[in-house]
Scaffold this motif. Structure first.
Motif, PDB file in Angstrom:
ATOM      1  N   ASN A  36      72.741  -9.911  78.131  1.00 59.38           N
ATOM      2  CA  ASN A  36      72.550  -9.341  79.469  1.00 59.38           C
ATOM      3  C   ASN A  36      71.966  -7.931  79.399  1.00 59.38           C
ATOM      4  O   ASN A  36      71.099  -7.562  80.205  1.00 59.38           O
ATOM      5  N   ILE A  37      72.469  -7.146  78.440  1.00 60.64           N
ATOM      6  CA  ILE A  37      71.967  -5.771  78.312  1.00 60.64           C
ATOM      7  C   ILE A  37      70.497  -5.789  77.891  1.00 60.64           C
ATOM      8  O   ILE A  37      69.669  -5.055  78.450  1.00 60.64           O
ATOM      9  N   PHE A  38      70.166  -6.624  76.899  1.00 58.19           N
ATOM     10  CA  PHE A  38      68.772  -6.724  76.466  1.00 58.19           C
ATOM     11  C   PHE A  38      67.868  -7.178  77.616  1.00 58.19           C
ATOM     12  O   PHE A  38      66.771  -6.636  77.817  1.00 58.19           O
ATOM     13  N   ASN A  39      68.321  -8.171  78.368  1.00 56.20           N
ATOM     14  CA  ASN A  39      67.522  -8.658  79.501  1.00 56.20           C
ATOM     15  C   ASN A  39      67.284  -7.538  80.516  1.00 56.20           C
ATOM     16  O   ASN A  39      66.187  -7.411  81.084  1.00 56.20           O
ATOM     17  N   PHE A  40      68.325  -6.756  80.746  1.00 56.89           N
ATOM     18  CA  PHE A  40      68.211  -5.637  81.682  1.00 56.89           C
ATOM     19  C   PHE A  40      67.218  -4.600  81.164  1.00 56.89           C
ATOM     20  O   PHE A  40      66.312  -4.165  81.887  1.00 56.89           O
ATOM     21  N   PHE A  41      67.370  -4.212  79.895  1.00 61.65           N
ATOM     22  CA  PHE A  41      66.480  -3.208  79.316  1.00 61.65           C
ATOM     23  C   PHE A  41      65.034  -3.695  79.220  1.00 61.65           C
ATOM     24  O   PHE A  41      64.094  -2.919  79.381  1.00 61.65           O
ATOM     25  N   ASN A  42      64.863  -4.984  78.942  1.00 57.03           N
ATOM     26  CA  ASN A  42      63.516  -5.524  78.739  1.00 57.03           C
ATOM     27  C   ASN A  42      62.793  -5.865  80.036  1.00 57.03           C
ATOM     28  O   ASN A  42      61.616  -6.220  80.012  1.00 57.03           O
ATOM     29  N   SER A  43      63.501  -5.754  81.145  1.00 58.23           N
ATOM     30  CA  SER A  43      62.860  -6.044  82.430  1.00 58.23           C
ATOM     31  C   SER A  43      61.882  -4.932  82.790  1.00 58.23           C
ATOM     32  O   SER A  43      62.040  -3.773  82.378  1.00 58.23           O
ATOM     33  N   GLU A  44      60.890  -5.260  83.561  1.00 59.64           N
ATOM     34  CA  GLU A  44      59.862  -4.279  83.940  1.00 59.64           C
ATOM     35  C   GLU A  44      60.436  -3.179  84.823  1.00 59.64           C
ATOM     36  O   GLU A  44      59.928  -2.054  84.840  1.00 59.64           O
ATOM     37  N   CYS A  85      67.190 -11.192  67.300  1.00 58.49           N
ATOM     38  CA  CYS A  85      65.941 -10.586  66.821  1.00 58.49           C
ATOM     39  C   CYS A  85      64.798 -10.690  67.835  1.00 58.49           C
ATOM     40  O   CYS A  85      63.940  -9.801  67.905  1.00 58.49           O
ATOM     41  N   PHE A  86      64.765 -11.750  68.649  1.00 60.22           N
ATOM     42  CA  PHE A  86      63.696 -11.877  69.637  1.00 60.22           C
ATOM     43  C   PHE A  86      63.805 -10.774  70.694  1.00 60.22           C
ATOM     44  O   PHE A  86      62.824 -10.081  70.990  1.00 60.22           O
ATOM     45  N   LYS A  87      64.995 -10.608  71.247  1.00 59.19           N
ATOM     46  CA  LYS A  87      65.165  -9.619  72.313  1.00 59.19           C
ATOM     47  C   LYS A  87      65.112  -8.199  71.762  1.00 59.19           C
ATOM     48  O   LYS A  87      64.607  -7.282  72.439  1.00 59.19           O
ATOM     49  N   PHE A  88      65.617  -8.009  70.548  1.00 60.12           N
ATOM     50  CA  PHE A  88      65.511  -6.698  69.923  1.00 60.12           C
ATOM     51  C   PHE A  88      64.048  -6.350  69.680  1.00 60.12           C
ATOM     52  O   PHE A  88      63.616  -5.198  69.870  1.00 60.12           O
ATOM     53  N   SER A  89      63.261  -7.341  69.279  1.00 64.83           N
ATOM     54  CA  SER A  89      61.831  -7.126  69.052  1.00 64.83           C
ATOM     55  C   SER A  89      61.133  -6.685  70.336  1.00 64.83           C
ATOM     56  O   SER A  89      60.323  -5.740  70.338  1.00 64.83           O
TER      57      SER A  89
END
Length: 471
Positions: free
Chosen positions: A248-256, A284-288
Motif C-alpha cells: 500500500n505504501i509503495f502504491n501510494f508513493f508510486n502514484s502520480e 523488487c518491482f515496486k521498489f524499482s
C-alpha cells in the motif's frame, strides 16, 4: 448482625475498597428494591460519587431485574434538577456492555446514556468509554459516531485516543471502525504518535489503520509519519500483513499524485531496508518503480549496500526474484543504473562479483564492466594505496587469475593511474601490476621516469646483493 448507621457510614468510606464497594452496593439494592435502607439516595451520592456510581451498578449486576428501577431513579434525579456525576455514565456503559445478559436491558441503558448531552472533556471521556465497550456491545456504534462528530481537533481528545490504543491495546471490527472516525479528528502533529501507538495493538487492524493515518496526514507531516510507520517493519512479525502494508505504501508513493522529496524517500528506504532485503522477490518491482521516480538516486543503493554489512554478502545475495521481467532481480542489478564509471568502489564491487558471484551475478558484473571499461574516470584525489588491500583480496580469490579479472583489474588500475592522485608508493603499484601481468598503459605514459628510476635502483640493489653473497 445488627448494623448501625454510623457503622455503615464507616464501611462506605473504608480504606478497604472491597468493603466500601460492597457496602455501597448493599445500600443501593435496598433503595432499588424499596426495602429499608440506612442512607437516602442523596446521602449516598454525597458520600463518594465515584464509589456510589460503582455500587449502584454492582447492585444491578447482582440483580438484573433492578435495571428499570435504576433508570427510573436516575431519570427522577435529573428531572428534579439534581446533577449526576459524570462517572455514572461510564459505569452504565460498562454495566450494559459487560455484565447484562438481556438485550432489552442493554438497549434501555444505551438509550438513556445516549440521550444525555456531553461537552468538553466529558465528551472525550465518554468516547473513550465507547471505544472500550463497543466490541462487546456494537449497539453503541451510532451514538458513539454522533459523539465523535461533535469533536473539534483538540490535544485532550488526542490524548484520550492514544491512551485507548496504548492502555487498552486491542481492536476488533467495531472499535476499529470507531477509531477510524476518531482519527479524522486528529491534530496533524499527533498523527505520528497515533501510528506509533498502533504498533502496540495486536491483530490485523493496526496495519490498515496505520496506513490510513499515514496517507491522510502525509502532506502535512511527511517525514514524521514515515518515521513512525517504518517501525512496523523493524522485525518480521505478521509478514503477510506487513507485506500488504508495504504494498500500500509503495502504491501510494508510486502514484502520480504523490509528491515526495528525496530526504523523505531516504528515511523510508532506511526504515524498510531489512524487511525489503528479507522479502526482495515480493518487493523488487515496486521498489524499482520507486527508485526510478528519483532518477536512480545513488543514495538508495548505498542504503541497501550498507544493510548487507559487506560486499561479499551483497554479491552472494540469495533472496532474489525468479521473475525474468524484474529489473532488479537482486540488489546487484541496481548497478546497471549506477554511475559506475565515476566510482571505484562500485567497480571493485563488480570485480568481486566477477570473482565470487554465481553464474548470473558473474555474467551481469562482467557485462557492466565491459560496457564501462573504456569510460572509467575516477576522482583526482583517489590513491591506489587506499584500495590496494581490496584489489589484492579480489585478485587472490581468483587464483589462478582469470582472463576476465585480469582484463577488468587492468582497466580499473589504468583509470586510477590516469585520473587519480599522484602515486605515492610507486613500487607497490608497479609490483602489483607486474606480478599479475596486468596491462596498464597509463603507467608507462605518465610515469616513464619513475619506472626507469625504480628499475635502475633494483638492478643496482641486485648487483650489490650478488657481490655480498659471493664475498
Amino acid at each position: 448482625m445488627e448494623i448501625t448507621k454510623q457503622e455503615m457510614a464507616n464501611w462506605l468510606v473504608s480504606e478497604n475498597a472491597q468493603i466500601a464497594s460492597l457496602a455501597m452496593k448493599n445500600q443501593w439494592m435496598a433503595i432499588l428494591e424499596e426495602n429499608p435502607s440506612l442512607f437516602s439516595e442523596d446521602e449516598l451520592w454525597q458520600k463518594n460519587p465515584s464509589q456510589s456510581a460503582s455500587g449502584l451498578c454492582l447492585a444491578v449486576k447482582k440483580n438484573e431485574t433492578l435495571v428499570y428501577p435504576m433508570i427510573r431513579l436516575l431519570e427522577g434525579r435529573l428531572i428534579a434538577g439534581k446533577q449526576l456525576p459524570f462517572c455514572v455514565w461510564v459505569e452504565l456503559m460498562s454495566l450494559s456492555s459487560y455484565h447484562l445478559d438481556k438485550i432489552e436491558d442493554k438497549i434501555l441503558i444505551r438509550n438513556f446514556v445516549s440521550s444525555q448531552k456531553f461537552e468538553g472533556q466529558e465528551l472525550y471521556e465518554i468516547i473513550g468509554s465507547a471505544l472500550r465497550c463497543i466490541d462487546r456491545m456494537p449497539e453503541w456504534h451510532d451514538c458513539a459516531e454522533r459523539w465523535i462528530s461533535q469533536v473539534s481537533p483538540d490535544v485532550n481528545f488526542c490524548i484520550i485516543v492514544q491512551r485507548f490504543l496504548t492502555e487498552w491495546g486491542r481492536l476488533a471490527e467495531c472499535s476499529n471502525d470507531l477509531i477510524v472516525s476518531a482519527f479524522d479528528k486528529l491534530l496533524p502533529e499527533w498523527a505520528p504518535l497515533m501510528i506509533g501507538a498502533l504498533n502496540n495493538v495486536p491483530g490485523p487492524y493496526r496495519y490498515a489503520m496505520s496506513f490510513d493515518v499515514f496517507k491522510k496526514y502525509f502532506n502535512q507531516q511527511s517525514e514524521e509519519v514515515i518515521k513512525a510507520i517504518v517501525k512496523c517493519f523493524d522485525e518480521d512479525r505478521d509478514v503477510d500483513l506487513q507485506q500488504k502494508l508495504l504494498d500500500n505504501i509503495f502504491n501510494f508513493f508510486n502514484s502520480e499524485d504523490c509528491e515526495i522529496y528525496l530526504s523523505s524517500a531516504l528515511i523510508f528506504v532506511e526504515g524498510i531496508k531489512n524487511f525489503l532485503l528479507h522479502h526482495w522477490g515480493n518487493n523488487c518491482f515496486k521498489f524499482s518503480l520507486f527508485w526510478e521516480k528519483f532518477h536512480y538516486a545513488p543514495e538508495f543503493f548505498d542504503i541497501i549496500r550498507a544493510a548487507l554489512k559487506n560486499d561479499l554478502n551483497f554479491v552472494m545475495f540469495d533472496k532474489g526474484s525468479n521473475d525474468k521481467l524484474a529489473k532488479l532481480k537482486t540488489p546487484l542489478h541496481m548497478l546497471c543504473y549506477m554511475p559506475v564509471v565515476e566510482r571505484i568502489d562500485l567497480c571493485l564491487l563488480l570485480l568481486k562479483a566477477v570473482s565470487r558471484g554465481d553464474s548470473e551475478s558473474h555474467n551481469l558484473a562482467a557485462r557492466i564492466l565491459v560496457e564501462k571499461e573504456d569510460f572509467l574516470q575516477f576522482d583526482k584525489a583517489l590513491d591506489f594505496k587506499t584500495y590496494y588491500k581490496q584489489l589484492e583480496e579480489i585478485v587472490r580469490d581468483s587464483c589462478p587469475i582469470s582472463y576476465e579479472i585480469r582484463l577488468f583489474a587492468s582497466a580499473i588500475l589504468n583509470a586510477m593511474v590516469k585520473s587519480g592522485a599522484k602515486i605515492e608508493d610507486f613500487a607497490l603499484l608497479y609490483d602489483f601490476i607486474k606480478m599479475r601481468d596486468l596491462s596498464v598503459p597509463a603507467l608507462y605514459e605518465l610515469y616513464p621516469k619513475e619506472i626507469d628510476d625504480l628499475l635502475y635502483k633494483r638492478r643496482y640493489e641486485s648487483e650489490i646483493l650478488d657481490y655480498l653473497l659471493k664475498n
